[in-house]
Motif scaffolding. Sequence first.
Motif, mmCIF file in Angstrom:
data_model
loop_
_atom_site.group_PDB
_atom_site.id
_atom_site.type_symbol
_atom_site.label_atom_id
_atom_site.label_comp_id
_atom_site.label_asym_id
_atom_site.label_seq_id
_atom_site.Cartn_x
_atom_site.Cartn_y
_atom_site.Cartn_z
ATOM 1 N N CYS A 1 1.025 -0.959 0.349
ATOM 2 C CA CYS A 1 -0.078 -0.329 0.029
ATOM 3 C C CYS A 1 1.395 0.474 -0.133
ATOM 4 N N SER A 2 0.483 2.463 -0.720
ATOM 5 C CA SER A 2 1.448 2.963 -0.773
ATOM 6 C C SER A 2 1.826 4.094 0.480
ATOM 7 N N CYS A 3 1.175 3.492 1.499
ATOM 8 C CA CYS A 3 1.556 4.182 2.801
ATOM 9 C C CYS A 3 2.398 3.010 3.613
ATOM 10 N N SER A 4 2.752 1.935 2.822
ATOM 11 C CA SER A 4 4.319 1.295 3.111
ATOM 12 C C SER A 4 4.986 1.520 2.525
ATOM 13 N N ALA A 5 5.421 2.205 1.167
ATOM 14 C CA ALA A 5 6.129 3.303 0.389
ATOM 15 C C ALA A 5 7.889 2.943 1.014
ATOM 16 N N LEU B 1 -3.408 13.581 -12.781
ATOM 17 C CA LEU B 1 -4.789 13.264 -12.876
ATOM 18 C C LEU B 1 -4.478 12.554 -11.763
ATOM 19 N N TYR B 2 -4.826 12.075 -10.927
ATOM 20 C CA TYR B 2 -5.025 10.969 -9.818
ATOM 21 C C TYR B 2 -6.446 10.057 -9.222
ATOM 22 N N SER B 3 -6.488 9.128 -10.153
ATOM 23 C CA SER B 3 -7.573 9.012 -9.744
ATOM 24 C C SER B 3 -6.736 6.782 -9.152
ATOM 25 N N LEU C 1 0.565 11.916 -8.031
ATOM 26 C CA LEU C 1 0.753 12.355 -7.115
ATOM 27 C C LEU C 1 1.533 12.221 -6.177
ATOM 28 N N PRO C 2 -0.025 11.712 -5.749
ATOM 29 C CA PRO C 2 0.891 11.677 -4.022
ATOM 30 C C PRO C 2 1.694 10.875 -3.432
ATOM 31 N N GLU C 3 1.798 9.956 -4.284
ATOM 32 C CA GLU C 3 3.171 8.697 -4.246
ATOM 33 C C GLU C 3 4.286 8.991 -4.336
ATOM 34 N N MET C 4 4.207 10.373 -5.430
ATOM 35 C CA MET C 4 6.145 11.047 -5.467
ATOM 36 C C MET C 4 6.033 11.921 -4.344
ATOM 37 N N ILE C 5 4.836 12.126 -4.050
ATOM 38 C CA ILE C 5 5.109 13.351 -2.766
ATOM 39 C C ILE C 5 5.361 12.535 -1.527
ATOM 40 N N LEU D 1 7.328 9.415 -1.584
ATOM 41 C CA LEU D 1 9.127 8.764 -2.442
ATOM 42 C C LEU D 1 9.648 10.196 -1.675
ATOM 43 N N ARG D 2 9.244 11.993 -2.000
ATOM 44 C CA ARG D 2 10.510 12.908 -1.495
ATOM 45 C C ARG D 2 11.140 12.864 -0.383
ATOM 46 N N LYS D 3 10.185 12.567 0.787
ATOM 47 C CA LYS D 3 10.838 11.817 2.118
ATOM 48 C C LYS D 3 12.099 11.389 1.786
ATOM 49 N N VAL D 4 12.595 10.660 0.437
ATOM 50 C CA VAL D 4 14.100 10.066 1.008
ATOM 51 C C VAL D 4 14.186 9.830 -0.528
ATOM 52 N N LEU D 5 13.729 10.014 -1.564
ATOM 53 C CA LEU D 5 14.285 10.879 -3.169
ATOM 54 C C LEU D 5 14.636 12.248 -2.975
ATOM 55 N N LYS D 6 16.107 12.512 -4.057
ATOM 56 C CA LYS D 6 15.734 14.480 -3.569
ATOM 57 C C LYS D 6 15.055 14.123 -5.475
ATOM 58 N N LEU D 7 14.644 15.625 -5.479
ATOM 59 C CA LEU D 7 14.115 16.029 -6.500
ATOM 60 C C LEU D 7 14.002 15.430 -8.125
ATOM 61 N N PRO D 8 15.453 15.368 -8.730
ATOM 62 C CA PRO D 8 15.881 15.221 -9.986
ATOM 63 C C PRO D 8 16.149 13.583 -9.608
ATOM 64 N N LEU D 9 15.886 12.465 -8.456
ATOM 65 C CA LEU D 9 15.598 11.264 -9.061
ATOM 66 C C LEU D 9 13.953 10.836 -9.114
ATOM 67 N N ILE D 10 13.558 12.491 -8.307
ATOM 68 C CA ILE D 10 11.526 11.837 -8.533
ATOM 69 C C ILE D 10 11.960 12.315 -10.359
ATOM 70 N N PHE D 11 11.792 12.814 -11.101
ATOM 71 C CA PHE D 11 12.373 13.344 -12.115
ATOM 72 C C PHE D 11 12.038 12.346 -13.114
ATOM 73 N N THR D 12 13.982 11.749 -12.689
ATOM 74 C CA THR D 12 14.168 11.133 -13.949
ATOM 75 C C THR D 12 13.247 10.066 -13.516
ATOM 76 N N PHE D 13 12.130 9.155 -12.670
ATOM 77 C CA PHE D 13 11.774 8.565 -12.592
ATOM 78 C C PHE D 13 10.578 8.700 -13.573
ATOM 79 N N ILE D 14 10.355 9.757 -13.336
ATOM 80 C CA ILE D 14 8.942 10.333 -13.825
ATOM 81 C C ILE D 14 8.645 10.487 -15.221
ATOM 82 N N GLY D 15 10.264 10.435 -15.425
ATOM 83 C CA GLY D 15 10.880 10.720 -16.753
ATOM 84 C C GLY D 15 10.926 9.314 -17.552
ATOM 85 N N VAL D 16 10.956 8.139 -16.870
ATOM 86 C CA VAL D 16 11.735 6.822 -17.484
ATOM 87 C C VAL D 16 10.724 6.136 -17.722
#
Lengths: 346, 78
Positions: free
Chosen positions: A115-119, A273-275, A309-313, A315-330
Amino acid sequence: MNNRGITFHLKNPANYLPLLLLPLWILLYRNLHGLTDFFVYDVFNLIKGTHLADSVWFFVFEVPKVLLLLTLIIFAVGIVRSYFSPERTRKALEGKSLFTGNVMAASLGIVTPFCSCSAIPLFLGFIESGIPLGVTFSFLIAAPMINEVAVVLLFGLFGWKTAVIYVITGLFIAITAGWVIGRLHLEKWVESWVYELKAGDHPEDEKLTFAQRIRMGYGAVKEIVGKVWLYVTLGVAVGAGVHGYVPQDFMASVMGDKVWYSVPLSVLIGIPLYSNAAGIIPIVSALIGKGAALGTSLAFMMAVIGLSLPEMIILRKVLKLPLIFTFIGVVGTGILMVGYLFNYIF
Amino acid sequence: MEIKILGTGCTNCKNLEKATRQAVAELKLDASVVKEEDIVKIMGYGIMRTPALVVDEKVLFYGRIPSVSELKEMLSKK
């Protein structure tokens, strides 16, 4: 280790009540078509072939069908999942080479309870025991994208072929995207405290009886169906409107396979879009009937469900922004390729 | 006895806290119930799934929410 033996507690027959409902389930599911005809044409007295009758029929048939399928599958998956755990998955992944690790992580991502709360604890637990970043990402991509709600809805509304295509392409994206992230060596973009973390010894696994596992399946139904039934109903209601009233081929000019930019556009719209799958899949299924291309629709659903988006937010606790954008990009590029491929094939 | 609920603040964690408080009240246990939301401290217990229940610094279970009656059964054995 977990107790895999079956221990029956017959003094507590209430635990087995869900199993006794199965014949009722089969009876309802097999007669749904006739029941819908009866309600729409005889009880509501609608005239066959009108827009209104088409829309109402779609709604009255699809909502119970999808909810029946969800209840059965989530119950079964809930029991199956009680045999898997992130702790065991972690053990299986330890010491695996990059590519093998990615394949295993993506596959285990489907069956491991997530569950994303355990990510965050999961991410930390994986990294702490030395599992490579890329392998961890394969898990984190597959786990939310290929979930039982999405697969059941695709099966119910699109047929088994689309459900299988979704699972296979989802796995492909999770494996390749994780592998690419692994090859890029982006450990520098993980928050530095993550690598300093010292996790405690893992407590012993609980021993579960079979009765407890059945209760877990029952609990999963209560939790998930209790949450998604509203989205299913709303999604199918919008889908029913589209089904009955939107003219044929209306979507061909926006989401059709002749429009080259339709795939990237639907991915771009899909990411923020979060659904959940429950709301989006019924709408997309109705759009396909109106000329939207399969690849474009698939890309849109994957972007909505897999990149939230909620999952990215979180994950931001453990990942720096460039990695989040790389993740989205890849992952986004992977989805794009899948979209174009299916528009080309079908 | 000291009961800790480990969780980063999701709905499931709140549900477990509620169920635990109810179980403690119904058993009339002399126990303190606190929530631990610091992820670094949570990881110190070696778990990867939240919510979890810790009784006197020992992890009782994790990653699920038992019913109040099951909680009562587990806590009364402690």
